[in-house]
Write an enzyme that holds these catalytic residues in place. Structure first.
Site, short mmCIF file in Angstrom:
data_model
loop_
_atom_site.label_atom_id
_atom_site.label_comp_id
_atom_site.label_asym_id
_atom_site.label_seq_id
_atom_site.Cartn_x
_atom_site.Cartn_y
_atom_site.Cartn_z
N ASP A 7 0.89 -1.16 0.00
CA ASP A 7 0.00 0.00 0.00
C ASP A 7 0.93 1.21 0.00
OD1 ASP A 7 -2.24 1.68 0.23
OD2 ASP A 7 -2.11 1.65 2.42
N GLU A 68 -1.04 -1.32 -4.83
CA GLU A 68 -2.25 -0.54 -5.06
C GLU A 68 -2.00 0.48 -6.16
OE1 GLU A 68 -5.15 0.68 -1.91
OE2 GLU A 68 -4.31 2.64 -2.39
N ASP A 141 -2.58 1.18 7.14
CA ASP A 141 -1.72 0.94 5.97
C ASP A 141 -1.28 -0.52 5.89
OD1 ASP A 141 -1.18 3.96 5.25
OD2 ASP A 141 -0.76 3.75 7.39
#
Length: 170
Positions: A7, A68, A141
């Site tokens: 992420d 991501e 996160d």
């Protein structure tokens, strides 16, 4: 299949490693958040991220990496930092010879919760449940990185198997 999920972020970059097969519960291997001081020079922040992700790839030996995909945000500076951190993750994977797949936040949310517009609390709760953890991974996160890895095991693992079968058939 062992997957490292990222992420991306410059100040906080979530990283999660899971192992599993499509359609089955995954097993937690590792998670952490790589941080950098916002007051440092951009080049040093990116180098710090590169070094830590490289070490994690070497330590955990994932078979693929899920990152991501950056989506449009209102804050251009945040988008740039996120894109730069994502590019570092993709570069680390490429340098290690690992396949990389990117997923949008809504794809990841739909994969782990069944709802592409789930909020962070719902995603964290589902990651906790899916990995059979007694305590939710924190901060968010880290949970998001684990959700990316789970998403790739379930979606990307199936995609990879279909592509491998097609290559064998040719």
């Amino acid at each position: 299949m062992r997957v490292l999920g990222v992420d991306p972020g410059l100040t906080r970059c979530g990283v999660g490693v899971v192992e599993g097969v499509p359609g089955r519960p995954c097993k937690l291997v590792h998670y952490e958040v790589v941080t950098s001081d916002p007051d440092l020079d951009l080049a040093h922040r990116l180098l710090n991220l590169d070094q830590r992700l490289t070490a994690l790839v070497e330590e955990h030996r994932p078979e693929s990496v899920a990152v991501e995909r950056v989506f449009s945000q209102h804050n251009v500076r945040t988008v740039m930092g996120t894109a730069q951190a994502g590019a570092v993750a993709i570069l680390v994977a490429a340098r290690a010879g690992l396949p990389v797949q990117t997923y949008t936040p809504s794809e990841v949310k739909a994969a782990v919760s069944g709802n592409g517009s789930a909020d962070k609390a719902q995603v964290t709760a589902m990651v906790t449940r899916l990995l059979r953890l007694s305590v939710a991974p924190r901060p968010a996160d880290a949970a998001d990185a684990l959700a990316l890895a789970i998403c790739h095991v379930w979606r990307g693992g199936t995609r990879d198997r279909i592509q491998a079968a097609l290559r064998r058939a040719r």
